[in-house]
Design an enzyme around this catalytic site. Structure first.
Site, PDB file in Angstrom:
ATOM      1  N   ASN A   1      -3.702   5.491  -1.945  1.00 60.00           N
ATOM      2  CA  ASN A   1      -3.170   6.304  -0.918  1.00 60.00           C
ATOM      3  C   ASN A   1      -3.003   7.260  -0.550  1.00 60.00           C
ATOM      4  O   ASN A   1      -3.012   7.478   0.555  1.00 60.00           O
ATOM      5  CB  ASN A   1      -2.407   4.865  -0.359  1.00 60.00           C
TER       6      ASN A   1
ATOM      7  N   HIS B   1      -0.883  -2.617  -7.430  1.00 65.60           N
ATOM      8  CA  HIS B   1      -1.745  -2.416  -6.255  1.00 65.60           C
ATOM      9  C   HIS B   1      -3.244  -2.815  -6.541  1.00 65.60           C
ATOM     10  O   HIS B   1      -3.937  -1.919  -7.352  1.00 65.60           O
ATOM     11  CB  HIS B   1      -1.372  -1.085  -5.874  1.00 65.60           C
TER      12      HIS B   1
ATOM     13  N   GLU C   1      -3.281   0.099 -10.180  1.00 63.27           N
ATOM     14  CA  GLU C   1      -2.782   0.929  -9.536  1.00 63.27           C
ATOM     15  C   GLU C   1      -1.106  -0.130 -10.751  1.00 63.27           C
ATOM     16  O   GLU C   1      -0.646  -0.675  -9.364  1.00 63.27           O
ATOM     17  CB  GLU C   1      -2.231   1.756  -8.758  1.00 63.27           C
TER      18      GLU C   1
ATOM     19  N   SER D   1       1.112  -1.657  -0.499  1.00 60.30           N
ATOM     20  CA  SER D   1      -0.059   0.062  -0.005  1.00 60.30           C
ATOM     21  C   SER D   1       0.498   1.400  -0.351  1.00 60.30           C
ATOM     22  O   SER D   1       0.089   2.004   0.105  1.00 60.30           O
ATOM     23  CB  SER D   1      -0.477   0.190   1.207  1.00 60.30           C
TER      24      SER D   1
HETATM   25  N1  CAA Z   1     -16.137 -10.444  -2.875  1.00 54.58           N
HETATM   26  C1  CAA Z   1     -17.475  -9.728  -4.043  1.00 54.58           C
HETATM   27  N2  CAA Z   1     -18.010  -8.757  -4.872  1.00 54.58           N
HETATM   28  C2  CAA Z   1     -18.338  -7.645  -3.410  1.00 54.58           C
HETATM   29  C3  CAA Z   1     -17.211  -7.640  -2.239  1.00 54.58           C
HETATM   30  C4  CAA Z   1     -17.019  -8.438  -1.798  1.00 54.58           C
HETATM   31  N3  CAA Z   1     -15.867  -9.296  -0.832  1.00 54.58           N
HETATM   32  N4  CAA Z   1     -18.687  -7.192  -1.811  1.00 54.58           N
HETATM   33  C5  CAA Z   1     -18.661  -5.986  -2.984  1.00 54.58           C
HETATM   34  N5  CAA Z   1     -19.122  -6.640  -3.481  1.00 54.58           N
HETATM   35  C6  CAA Z   1     -19.973  -6.042  -5.150  1.00 54.58           C
HETATM   36  C7  CAA Z   1     -21.420  -6.946  -4.680  1.00 54.58           C
HETATM   37  O1  CAA Z   1     -21.612  -7.971  -5.476  1.00 54.58           O
HETATM   38  C8  CAA Z   1     -22.054  -5.434  -5.380  1.00 54.58           C
HETATM   39  O2  CAA Z   1     -22.303  -5.607  -6.768  1.00 54.58           O
HETATM   40  P1  CAA Z   1     -22.930  -5.242  -7.947  1.00 54.58           P
HETATM   41  O3  CAA Z   1     -23.145  -3.263  -7.827  1.00 54.58           O
HETATM   42  O4  CAA Z   1     -23.054  -5.000  -9.461  1.00 54.58           O
HETATM   43  O5  CAA Z   1     -24.102  -5.876  -7.586  1.00 54.58           O
HETATM   44  C9  CAA Z   1     -21.230  -4.259  -5.295  1.00 54.58           C
HETATM   45  O6  CAA Z   1     -20.337  -4.694  -5.087  1.00 54.58           O
HETATM   46  C10 CAA Z   1     -21.536  -3.595  -4.023  1.00 54.58           C
HETATM   47  O7  CAA Z   1     -21.599  -4.428  -3.374  1.00 54.58           O
HETATM   48  P2  CAA Z   1     -23.075  -4.278  -1.904  1.00 54.58           P
HETATM   49  O8  CAA Z   1     -24.101  -3.137  -2.712  1.00 54.58           O
HETATM   50  O9  CAA Z   1     -23.717  -5.725  -0.850  1.00 54.58           O
HETATM   51  O10 CAA Z   1     -22.228  -3.299  -0.855  1.00 54.58           O
HETATM   52  P3  CAA Z   1     -22.253  -1.933  -0.626  1.00 54.58           P
HETATM   53  O11 CAA Z   1     -23.168  -0.971  -2.268  1.00 54.58           O
HETATM   54  O12 CAA Z   1     -22.329  -1.334   0.026  1.00 54.58           O
HETATM   55  O13 CAA Z   1     -20.569  -1.637  -1.338  1.00 54.58           O
HETATM   56  C11 CAA Z   1     -17.909  -1.668  -1.323  1.00 54.58           C
HETATM   57  C12 CAA Z   1     -19.786  -1.987  -1.068  1.00 54.58           C
HETATM   58  C13 CAA Z   1     -17.817  -2.339  -2.454  1.00 54.58           C
HETATM   59  C14 CAA Z   1     -17.568  -2.653  -0.229  1.00 54.58           C
HETATM   60  C15 CAA Z   1     -18.248  -0.060  -0.710  1.00 54.58           C
HETATM   61  O14 CAA Z   1     -18.673  -0.281   0.405  1.00 54.58           O
HETATM   62  C16 CAA Z   1     -17.587   0.549  -0.948  1.00 54.58           C
HETATM   63  O15 CAA Z   1     -17.056   0.889  -2.980  1.00 54.58           O
HETATM   64  N6  CAA Z   1     -16.583   1.020  -0.253  1.00 54.58           N
HETATM   65  C17 CAA Z   1     -15.569   1.512  -0.530  1.00 54.58           C
HETATM   66  C18 CAA Z   1     -14.113   0.758  -0.657  1.00 54.58           C
HETATM   67  C19 CAA Z   1     -12.819   1.275  -0.475  1.00 54.58           C
HETATM   68  O16 CAA Z   1     -12.445   2.424  -1.113  1.00 54.58           O
HETATM   69  N7  CAA Z   1     -11.883   0.993  -0.677  1.00 54.58           N
HETATM   70  C20 CAA Z   1     -10.424   1.169  -1.425  1.00 54.58           C
HETATM   71  C21 CAA Z   1      -9.931   0.765   0.103  1.00 54.58           C
HETATM   72  S1  CAA Z   1      -8.337   1.683   0.269  1.00 54.58           S
HETATM   73  C22 CAA Z   1      -7.248  -0.113  -0.244  1.00 54.58           C
HETATM   74  O17 CAA Z   1      -8.060  -1.023  -0.779  1.00 54.58           O
HETATM   75  C23 CAA Z   1      -5.824   0.601  -0.333  1.00 54.58           C
HETATM   76  C24 CAA Z   1      -4.126  -0.138  -0.003  1.00 54.58           C
HETATM   77  O18 CAA Z   1      -3.622  -0.169   0.143  1.00 54.58           O
HETATM   78  C25 CAA Z   1      -5.258   0.311   2.036  1.00 54.58           C
HETATM   79  P1  NAD Z   2      -3.419  -9.136   6.018  1.00 49.59           P
HETATM   80  O1  NAD Z   2      -3.172  -9.318   7.312  1.00 49.59           O
HETATM   81  O2  NAD Z   2      -5.632  -9.222   5.701  1.00 49.59           O
HETATM   82  O3  NAD Z   2      -3.229 -10.578   5.451  1.00 49.59           O
HETATM   83  C1  NAD Z   2      -1.720 -10.907   5.174  1.00 49.59           C
HETATM   84  C2  NAD Z   2      -1.280 -12.251   5.527  1.00 49.59           C
HETATM   85  O4  NAD Z   2      -0.362 -12.479   4.818  1.00 49.59           O
HETATM   86  C3  NAD Z   2      -1.278 -12.593   6.817  1.00 49.59           C
HETATM   87  O5  NAD Z   2      -2.897 -14.024   6.180  1.00 49.59           O
HETATM   88  C4  NAD Z   2      -0.139 -13.417   6.859  1.00 49.59           C
HETATM   89  O6  NAD Z   2      -0.249 -14.823   7.603  1.00 49.59           O
HETATM   90  C5  NAD Z   2       0.221 -13.912   5.740  1.00 49.59           C
HETATM   91  N1  NAD Z   2       2.139 -13.544   5.638  1.00 49.59           N
HETATM   92  C6  NAD Z   2       2.268 -12.861   6.667  1.00 49.59           C
HETATM   93  N2  NAD Z   2       3.297 -12.966   6.258  1.00 49.59           N
HETATM   94  C7  NAD Z   2       3.990 -13.558   5.680  1.00 49.59           C
HETATM   95  C8  NAD Z   2       5.262 -14.338   4.751  1.00 49.59           C
HETATM   96  N3  NAD Z   2       6.830 -14.171   5.241  1.00 49.59           N
HETATM   97  N4  NAD Z   2       5.063 -15.546   4.461  1.00 49.59           N
HETATM   98  C9  NAD Z   2       3.625 -15.939   3.305  1.00 49.59           C
HETATM   99  N5  NAD Z   2       2.715 -15.133   4.303  1.00 49.59           N
HETATM  100  C10 NAD Z   2       2.615 -14.371   5.174  1.00 49.59           C
HETATM  101  O7  NAD Z   2      -2.707  -8.265   5.358  1.00 49.59           O
HETATM  102  P2  NAD Z   2      -3.628  -7.122   3.811  1.00 49.59           P
HETATM  103  O8  NAD Z   2      -4.451  -6.846   4.498  1.00 49.59           O
HETATM  104  O9  NAD Z   2      -4.332  -9.019   3.045  1.00 49.59           O
HETATM  105  O10 NAD Z   2      -2.340  -7.152   3.164  1.00 49.59           O
HETATM  106  C11 NAD Z   2      -1.547  -7.273   2.423  1.00 49.59           C
HETATM  107  C12 NAD Z   2      -1.078  -6.222   2.016  1.00 49.59           C
HETATM  108  O11 NAD Z   2      -1.853  -5.906   0.976  1.00 49.59           O
HETATM  109  C13 NAD Z   2      -0.099  -5.397   2.982  1.00 49.59           C
HETATM  110  O12 NAD Z   2       1.238  -5.134   2.240  1.00 49.59           O
HETATM  111  C14 NAD Z   2      -1.132  -4.470   2.542  1.00 49.59           C
HETATM  112  O13 NAD Z   2      -0.605  -3.169   2.779  1.00 49.59           O
HETATM  113  C15 NAD Z   2      -1.474  -4.407   1.582  1.00 49.59           C
HETATM  114  N6  NAD Z   2      -2.624  -3.918   0.871  1.00 49.59           N
HETATM  115  C16 NAD Z   2      -4.130  -4.304   1.859  1.00 49.59           C
HETATM  116  C17 NAD Z   2      -5.106  -3.324   1.145  1.00 49.59           C
HETATM  117  C18 NAD Z   2      -6.417  -3.292   2.180  1.00 49.59           C
HETATM  118  O14 NAD Z   2      -6.856  -2.723   2.200  1.00 49.59           O
HETATM  119  N7  NAD Z   2      -6.261  -4.057   3.498  1.00 49.59           N
HETATM  120  C19 NAD Z   2      -5.500  -2.897   0.095  1.00 49.59           C
HETATM  121  C20 NAD Z   2      -4.133  -3.022  -1.199  1.00 49.59           C
HETATM  122  C21 NAD Z   2      -3.207  -3.236  -0.589  1.00 49.59           C
END
Ligand code: CAA
Ligand code: NAD
Length: 299
Positions: free
Chosen positions: A203, A153, A165, A130
């Site tokens: 992010n 990503h 990404e 991330s």
């Molecule tokens: N598996 C499969 N399909 C899924 C799913 C899952 N786990 N979760 C949701 N869906 C699908 C649903 O089937 C539905 O599809 P349709 O619209 O085509 O019917 C759609 O997604 C919407 O789902 P819901 O109607 O059940 O629920 P919702 O409208 O509340 O949406 C959500 C759920 C998609 C999670 C929505 O709340 C959302 O977009 N949330 C924000 C998520 C977000 O910002 N993610 C990025 C996080 S940051 C990141 O990932 C990067 C990082 O490095 C940290």
């Molecule tokens: P998570 O905690 O759900 O899962 C991580 C998994 O990695 C665990 O099952 C753990 O047992 C395993 N693990 C740790 N060290 C390991 C190793 N050496 N070999 C094999 N397996 C190992 O974490 P996550 O949310 O799936 O995040 C995983 C990566 O994806 C991180 O780099 C995170 O920053 C990135 N990411 C997370 C998100 C998010 O929304 N959670 C979105 C995009 C990217």
């Protein structure tokens, strides 16, 4: 020297079977890639398998609304494409390795250093990090591998979020970049390209926004529920920033911010720690995945 082959990627290993790894394995299997999903323990693999099972049933119901046989055939075909392993070197046999393990540079470097020795010279390496610099993770591998090492990503939940990404380092070749574009499109995603910068595109914008929401809580200015309601109804977000952090994982969110604070690549004000976040992580309240975070999911 690597040159593009027809359908260069046929098999994929995903290392880490958590929230992200399970989702990446699922979308690759649905796109008919042969997938090896690796984690450290059988329990972690079972957790990933459970996440996939729930999600793929949802995808199948949506794809084949009135046809239970087609739903089951779709599920079986995708699941048959997935092999589970606790041996990270089993991953070395695939054309593409996508790492989705804990957000820690030392752990990621150690993993890739081992894989570099075991994998074919043509294998493409990718990290789903991330926030960590791809160039720094890749530095644990040979100079030749660094020409085939990118950020890939995905977003949570992977089966639903349509973006990938692709992080282009200075050493990545055009041919490998194009293979990753093809792979992303085949898994149903829209790829965007970004340089190897902190947080890439999403992010870089999203994490400081979530951090400021935590600081509103720290300062006692509004409740979590009202912050979330405000951003959903006032800014059209699908989730508010507090519930989104619970969804992402509070440990992962903290790793991202702490990493940036330590590296100094991003403005310090954006990565000021939040006491509320620190306290929750210290108590093991990591968000939805642990049953409790800012909100309680145990019921
Ligand atoms: N598996 C499969 N399909 C899924 C799913 C899952 N786990 N979760 C949701 N869906 C699908 C649903 O089937 C539905 O599809 P349709 O619209 O085509 O019917 C759609 O997604 C919407 O789902 P819901 O109607 O059940 O629920 P919702 O409208 O509340 O949406 C959500 C759920 C998609 C999670 C929505 O709340 C959302 O977009 N949330 C924000 C998520 C977000 O910002 N993610 C990025 C996080 S940051 C990141 O990932 C990067 C990082 O490095 C940290
Ligand atoms: P998570 O905690 O759900 O899962 C991580 C998994 O990695 C665990 O099952 C753990 O047992 C395993 N693990 C740790 N060290 C390991 C190793 N050496 N070999 C094999 N397996 C190992 O974490 P996550 O949310 O799936 O995040 C995983 C990566 O994806 C991180 O780099 C995170 O920053 C990135 N990411 C997370 C998100 C998010 O929304 N959670 C979105 C995009 C990217």
């Amino acid at each position: 020297m690597y040159s593009r082959r027809v359908a260069a990627i046929k098999s994929v290993s995903v290392i880490g079977a958590g929230l992200m790894g399970s989702g990446i394995a699922q979308v690759a299997a649905q796109a008919d890639y042969k997938v090896t999903m690796v984690d450290q323990t059988d329990a972690a693999l079972q957790n990933g398998k459970n996440i996939i099972q729930k999600s793929i049933e949802r995808v199948a119901r949506k794809k084949f609304a009135d046809d239970k046989d087609k739903q089951q055939a779709f599920i079986n075909k995708a699941l048959d494409n997935i092999t589970l392993s606790t041996d990270s070197l089993a991953a070395a046999q695939s054309d593409l390795i996508v790492e989705a393990i804990v957000e820690n540079i030392d752990v990621k470097q150690k993993l890739f250093a081992g894989l570099d020795k075991a994998a074919s010279k043509d294998t493409i390496f990718a990290s789903n990090t991330s926030s960590l610099p791809i160039t720094a993770i890749a530095s644990a591998t040979t100079a030749e591998r660094q020409t085939r090492f990118a950020g890939l990503h995905f977003f949570n939940p992977v089966p639903a979020m349509k973006l990938v990404e692709i992080i282009r380092t200075a050493t990545l070749t055009d041919a490998v970049y194009q293979d990753l574009v093809d792979f992303s499109i085949k898994t149903g995603k829209t790829p965007v390209e970004c340089k190897d910068t902190p947080g890439f595109i999403v992010n870089r914008l999203l994490v400081p926004y979530m951090m400021e929401a935590f600081r509103i809580l720290d300062r006692g200015e509004a409740s979590a529920k009202d912050i979330d309601t405000a951003m959903k109804l006032g800014a059209g977000m699908p989730m508010g920033p507090i519930e989104l952090a619970d969804f992402v994982g509070l440990d992962t969110t903290k790793f991202i911010v702490d990493g940036w604070a330590k590296e100094g690549r991003i403005e310090p004000a954006l990565v000021q720690p939040s006491k509320t976040l620190e306290d929750l992580v210290a108590k093991g309240h990591l968000g939805r995945k642990s049953g409790k975070g800012f909100y309680d999911y145990s019921k």
